[in-house]
Design a protein around this motif. Structure first.
Motif, short mmCIF file in Angstrom:
data_model
loop_
_atom_site.label_atom_id
_atom_site.label_comp_id
_atom_site.label_asym_id
_atom_site.label_seq_id
_atom_site.Cartn_x
_atom_site.Cartn_y
_atom_site.Cartn_z
N VAL A 168 65.08 31.29 -51.12
CA VAL A 168 64.05 31.80 -50.22
C VAL A 168 64.46 33.19 -49.73
O VAL A 168 65.62 33.39 -49.33
N TYR A 210 56.64 24.38 -49.71
CA TYR A 210 57.33 25.66 -49.78
C TYR A 210 56.49 26.77 -50.40
O TYR A 210 56.60 27.93 -50.02
N THR A 224 65.85 20.38 -49.54
CA THR A 224 66.93 21.38 -49.57
C THR A 224 68.16 20.81 -50.25
O THR A 224 69.26 21.34 -50.09
N GLU A 254 61.85 35.30 -44.48
CA GLU A 254 61.23 34.07 -43.99
C GLU A 254 59.72 34.07 -44.26
O GLU A 254 58.91 34.06 -43.35
N GLN A 291 63.43 26.99 -44.24
CA GLN A 291 63.50 28.02 -45.27
C GLN A 291 64.81 28.80 -45.23
O GLN A 291 65.00 29.74 -46.00
N ALA A 318 65.95 25.61 -52.00
CA ALA A 318 64.58 25.13 -51.85
C ALA A 318 64.15 24.47 -53.15
O ALA A 318 64.30 25.04 -54.24
N VAL A 358 57.68 31.79 -45.78
CA VAL A 358 56.90 30.56 -45.89
C VAL A 358 55.95 30.46 -44.69
O VAL A 358 56.41 30.50 -43.54
#
Length: 423
Positions: free
Chosen positions: A215, A228, A348, A219, A210, A353, A221
């Protein structure tokens, strides 16, 4: 950088190696994985006629849901002129080498080879009526994607990053052996590689990757999320069967069509502007958010997202001002079965993302019908729901590429003609 003070996890390292590709990444990956990969079959002709016959060879979770392979690569290939018998023999040899080298399974290698409408345009004959393969096109008013038109596409998938990389290097002619099987011919003896894409799916991989565009720095996720957006999507009862997506008659019987799109994700908004109940309502439906039906990533739901509890999309949109993504798609079923078999994975690519949305179906029109339902224009036209806002997950998705392909049966996957002859 989100994780500048952390060491790189094994999972993140392996995914990064697949994203980079090449001989150096393969060498580093083999040192890090150190796995024994099961060998393939002596006679590739014993494998299923359907290239997309993966389900019996995938891992399963405790609820019986098929788990996709964790690492993926997509190779876009170009071919000049009309196919020759010599080129077909080379392609057949290269592909059969992989089947001899790796077991047809998630722990070995699963792969498909597809051909685009652009490939078939070189022939005087048309594809048979049983094959619905139009040129790709934008499928909503809010997208302006690149319309992919390589001649062919190869999808490589395995639980082991080193297998994906080694198989790719073999196809590129950069390996003398693959899993101790001699490599005599390469796809690049016939094709040129126009583009490479890659990705991943499975618990922990999105969280480990991530640190990329789209994103939030927080952080967000979930550590156990396979994708995701934080929820699982591989419910057995929300997937079409392989029978349902298989072409039933004609020269390409046992084949399927494949749609591959790339979508950038706006997870900044998904995680920072919306709380968990809002995310559940938009991904599944408001009723699921009200009842707390979805725990963590949704593994408590078993093999079904239980969309029968969600109610009519238009009524929900009118009463609640929001409608669920999965809720809208429920109405596209035929005889109680979904139309699409999804084998999508996160990515990625491009430093953001994203997701490579890969769907198998009998006809491309099946995919377009499902996409129309996802758009929810009929719902937004008569309710407080906007064309994108609160209309499932549309506002978080930006489609960058679309492509349509035919996956011939295995015996016709080497540079087929529209009639399926001489292939």
């Amino acid at each position: 950088m989100h994780r500048e003070n952390r060491g790189v996890s094994r999972r993140a390292f392996l995914q990064s190696a697949v994203a980079i590709g090449g001989a150096s990444a393969l060498a580093a990956c083999m040192d890090r994985e150190d796995v024994s990969v099961p060998a393939g079959v002596e006679d590739p002709g014993s494998l299923p006629s359907r290239q997309h016959a993966w389900n019996e060879h995938l891992d399963r979770d405790d609820a019986g849901n098929a788990l996709p392979p964790r690492h993926h690569a997509l190779l876009h290939l170009e071919y000049d002129g009309l196919p020759t018998d010599a080129d077909r023999e080379t392609v057949t040899s290269a592909l059969r080498t992989l089947e001899r080298a790796y077991e047809w399974s998630s722990d070995g290698l699963l792969f498909t080879v597809g051909y685009s409408p652009a490939y078939f345009e070189r022939f005087d004959a048309d594809l048979p009526d049983a094959v619905d393969l139009p040129e790709p096109r934008p499928l909503s008013d809010f997208e302006d994607p690149v319309l992919d038109d390589p001649d062919a596409i190869v999808h490589l998938a395995s639980n082991h990053a080193s297998v994906v990389l080694e198989a790719e290097e073999a196809l590129r002619g950069n390996r003398d052996a693959a899993n101790d099987v001699a490599v005599d011919d390469a796809l690049t003896d016939v094709f040129s590689v126009a583009e490479r894409r890659s990705g991943f799916v499975g618990e922990g991989l999105p969280a480990d990757n991530q640190d990329t565009g789209g994103v939030p720095d927080s952080e967000p996720v979930p550590e156990d999320a396979p994708l995701y957006m934080g929820f699982k999507s591989d419910f057995e009862k929300s997937q079409a069967s392989e029978d349902r997506v298989t072409i039933q008659s004609g020269a390409f019987a046992d084949g399927a069509t494949q749609h591959v799109s790339h979508i950038d994700l706006n997870l900044q908004q998904w995680y920072e502007q919306d709380d968990r109940d809002s995310r559940v309502a938009q991904m599944f439906c408001p009723a699921h958010a009200d009842s707390g039906a979805v725990e963590r990533t949704g593994e408590n739901l078993g093999d079904s997202p239980r969309l029968e509890d969600c109610g009519d999309p238009a009524e929900t949109a009118s009463e609640r001002g929001v409608v669920g993504h999965a809720q809208k798609l429920e109405g596209t079923r035929e005889d109680g079965e979904p139309l699409l078999l999804r084998r999508d994975f996160d990515s990625t690519d491009g430093g953001n993302a994203g997701v490579h949305f890969l769907a198998l179906q009998r006809e491309i029109s099946d995919f377009e019908r499902v996409r129309e339902a996802m758009n929810g224009d009929d719902v937004s036209d008569s309710t407080p729901v906007g064309r994108r806002q609160n209309n499932g997950i549309r506002q978080y998705l930006s489609v960058t590429h679309r492509g349509n392909y035919l996956l011939p049966p295995r015996q016709r996957r080497a540079l087929p003609t529209p009639e399926g002859a001489d292939a």
